[in-house]
Design an enzyme around this catalytic site. Sequence first.
Site, PDB file in Angstrom:
ATOM      1  N   HIS A  37     112.797 -70.106-109.770  1.00 54.77           N
ATOM      2  CA  HIS A  37     111.697 -71.069-109.804  1.00 54.77           C
ATOM      3  C   HIS A  37     110.408 -70.497-109.216  1.00 54.77           C
ATOM      4  O   HIS A  37     109.361 -71.127-109.317  1.00 54.77           O
ATOM      5  CB  HIS A  37     112.111 -72.315-109.024  1.00 54.77           C
ATOM      6  CG  HIS A  37     111.840 -73.609-109.731  1.00 54.77           C
ATOM      7  ND1 HIS A  37     111.500 -73.699-111.065  1.00 54.77           N
ATOM      8  CD2 HIS A  37     111.856 -74.892-109.276  1.00 54.77           C
ATOM      9  CE1 HIS A  37     111.338 -74.974-111.394  1.00 54.77           C
ATOM     10  NE2 HIS A  37     111.536 -75.714-110.338  1.00 54.77           N
ATOM     11  N   ASN A  67     107.601 -80.107-107.175  1.00 61.28           N
ATOM     12  CA  ASN A  67     107.383 -81.421-107.788  1.00 61.28           C
ATOM     13  C   ASN A  67     106.037 -82.053-107.456  1.00 61.28           C
ATOM     14  O   ASN A  67     105.653 -83.035-108.088  1.00 61.28           O
ATOM     15  CB  ASN A  67     108.496 -82.385-107.365  1.00 61.28           C
ATOM     16  CG  ASN A  67     109.833 -82.012-107.972  1.00 61.28           C
ATOM     17  OD1 ASN A  67     109.964 -80.995-108.648  1.00 61.28           O
ATOM     18  ND2 ASN A  67     110.834 -82.825-107.728  1.00 61.28           N
TER      19      ASN A  67
END
Length: 214
Positions: free
Chosen positions: A45, A92
């Site tokens: 990620h 997020n």
Amino acid sequence: MSFLKKIMAFAEGPPGGVPSTAISSVEYIICGLGNPGSAYENTRHNCGFMTVDLLSEQGGFKVKKLKFKSLTALEVIDGVKCFIMKPTTYMNLSGTALIPAMEFYKIPPERTIIVFDDFSLPLGTLKIRRNGSDGGHNGMKNIILQSGSDAFPRVKIGIGSPPNPNYPMKDWVTSPFKKDEGAKLEAALENATDAVRLMIKGDIERAMNEFNGR
């Protein structure tokens, strides 16, 4: 006035016809997405962070000034003044960091380059796009939601798909790269920095032609 309307009004130029560059010397924002902290340093990620780190290594500068909930640097890259970011908000909430920086420097989405991972692409493969949907990426999803625009140029770096259909995606994207994946990852990061350098010069078409699928 919404974020996008404010940015676009500025891009058209202030009253009197004074060009926007007379007010803001920053020409591009380069934002690499990832998760902060040592636990995530070598995870899939964090390809966006890795690209920014390589870009800073190539340019001989550090991305370390804490600003806009990000580690940042204000640098000239190949003659183009750029604000470089690594949000510390966790993936997020990437938009929480990026949008205030865009507002401050009066940079529209079209001149805000986002670099991030993509599990739908084979490991090490790049895909460069002028704009588009979030593609299932939570960082891009938050940026598009908060800005109200999907017009962000982006460099997507393939991290491959999970080894089996039952493998939780959250565990996959936060898993570390394996040693035998190192060569492909290194080549992808090199290509990503080369692509970003073309994009800040306004040559996204060449970047797509040279690096898409590589």
